[in-house]
Design an enzyme around this catalytic site. Sequence first.
Site, mmCIF file in Angstrom:
data_model
loop_
_atom_site.group_PDB
_atom_site.id
_atom_site.type_symbol
_atom_site.label_atom_id
_atom_site.label_comp_id
_atom_site.label_asym_id
_atom_site.label_seq_id
_atom_site.Cartn_x
_atom_site.Cartn_y
_atom_site.Cartn_z
ATOM 1 N N ASP A 460 0.855 -1.179 0.000
ATOM 2 C CA ASP A 460 0.000 0.000 0.000
ATOM 3 C C ASP A 460 0.897 1.236 0.000
ATOM 4 O O ASP A 460 1.624 1.488 0.968
ATOM 5 C CB ASP A 460 -0.897 -0.028 1.245
ATOM 6 C CG ASP A 460 -1.942 1.076 1.252
ATOM 7 O OD1 ASP A 460 -1.746 2.090 0.552
ATOM 8 O OD2 ASP A 460 -2.952 0.917 1.968
ATOM 9 N N HIS A 461 0.831 2.004 -1.077
ATOM 10 C CA HIS A 461 1.728 3.155 -1.212
ATOM 11 C C HIS A 461 1.370 4.287 -0.254
ATOM 12 O O HIS A 461 2.120 5.260 -0.121
ATOM 13 C CB HIS A 461 1.701 3.675 -2.656
ATOM 14 C CG HIS A 461 3.064 3.960 -3.203
ATOM 15 N ND1 HIS A 461 4.033 4.622 -2.483
ATOM 16 C CD2 HIS A 461 3.627 3.667 -4.405
ATOM 17 C CE1 HIS A 461 5.118 4.740 -3.217
ATOM 18 N NE2 HIS A 461 4.903 4.150 -4.391
ATOM 19 N N ARG A 462 0.246 4.176 0.437
ATOM 20 C CA ARG A 462 -0.109 5.187 1.433
ATOM 21 C C ARG A 462 0.727 5.053 2.695
ATOM 22 O O ARG A 462 0.936 6.026 3.415
ATOM 23 C CB ARG A 462 -1.592 5.074 1.804
ATOM 24 C CG ARG A 462 -2.562 5.383 0.692
ATOM 25 C CD ARG A 462 -3.985 5.116 1.140
ATOM 26 N NE ARG A 462 -4.194 3.697 1.449
ATOM 27 C CZ ARG A 462 -5.340 3.178 1.877
ATOM 28 N NH1 ARG A 462 -6.393 3.979 2.034
ATOM 29 N NH2 ARG A 462 -5.461 1.885 2.126
#
Length: 490
Positions: A460-462
């Site tokens: 998850d790039h968040r």
Amino acid sequence: MPRTFLLPDLGEGLTEADLVRWLVAEGDTVAIDQPIAEVETAKSLVEVPCPWAGVVTTLHGGTGETLEVGKPLISVDTGEDGPSSANGNDDGALSYREEERAGAVPAESQDPGEQTAAASDDASDESEGSGNVLIGYGTSEGSGRRRRRRRWATGTETSAQKTHDTMNHAPRLAPKVTSPLVRKLAREHGVEVGDLAGSGPGGLIMRRDILGAIESQPAVDAVCAAGAAADAASAAGGTDQALPRTEYGDTVDARTGLTVAERQPVKGIRKTIGQAMTRSRQEIPEATIWVDVDVTPLVELRERLKERNGRAPGLMAFMARFALAGLMRHPELNVRVDEGPDGQEIVRFADVNLGFAAQTDRGLVVPVVRNAQGMGVEALQGAFGDLVETARAGRASTAELSGSTFTINNYGVFGTDGATPIINHPEAAILGMGRVISKPWVVDEELAVRKVMVLTLAFDHRVCDGGSAGGFLRFVADCAEDPETAITML
């Protein structure tokens, strides 16, 4: 007066169940706790017991129908007069919470230390039902009179606990069929699964067992003959002649012009999987990285362990141990994104609940090894084996199939080199393992044949950027390329 029993929450937090078959018919006399229906949730196959004794008046639902939790399942004439439920509802439908408020069942929040015998209470409330309780219903202790909340002696296993345990293990009471497709095939061809001896593990009834039973039925010959006649007519140019109708139907798809062989509703575990995967794709901005890993030293280590001990942990157990160590160094991957009062927030966990993808006859499930961060390779191997056996038998509980914070997926067992795995929502990352194959590889500036595996990480790039994700994946790869050193250091 008939009393209506509502489909209970089977203890899994699910909202619906598929009615596999009725075990009773309208007009039958039933006893308290007698199994009345076999239902399938997204996680297990269970038999539902009747909370009352009496005569069945109405079966609410047909075989194959999807029933909602809290909706009528069966109506039973118990021979009682007056209001048939504690709250005086005319329809007699009584939920667990209603009976609890009426005092017919013990409150879930009751402190065990306060569970003392209360003879005076019991004397005024003689039970007319079994007292068994499942989440979503409880048997009545009488009707039309005031009920009191009961208490039991400390240390005594309540009938509620017994019934709940029975439901959790109910798949053993039903025919050993875990695949809804197998049961559907059996129903369509009139095969009684209870009469079959399964050829699968532990007597599990497989598709091949149903097909074998179908072949012994005379009707199959007629269907085959009809199909052969249609083929012959088509070959002779009789294209305008309608195809004979079979049990699969003869609907033509408007988009493709092809005959529809079957329409299968998306429900049960397939519906659950679809919803989870769709939500993951919709909500998580994922990125994927991968690396080729020379696992020759790891393969050789396993061979030495086999020669020394007669057995060795599987590759996934080793990779899981390396991944757990990697999460301790990169805790930003062992997180979840929640909606907080001021917007999204990243929830970081101190420990790891390790999920692993397992293929079963009912579909893909993710059993969970809880607090796995301190487990060694042997312990992980044992946990994997136990959970897979439970899941494939359809006996896995909610706790065993939920709550993971990081997942590992060994799709290499299907002969695939790599994949772009979908993150198991609401986690932040998933590690994928490809198959081990021999490849040309440069070792000490010389070409050699080595055992190579592709490791893939979707994240998850968040929650983190490529530096953290790459650092984690490289750590796991380095451990696999020098496993003996890694194990002594972990």
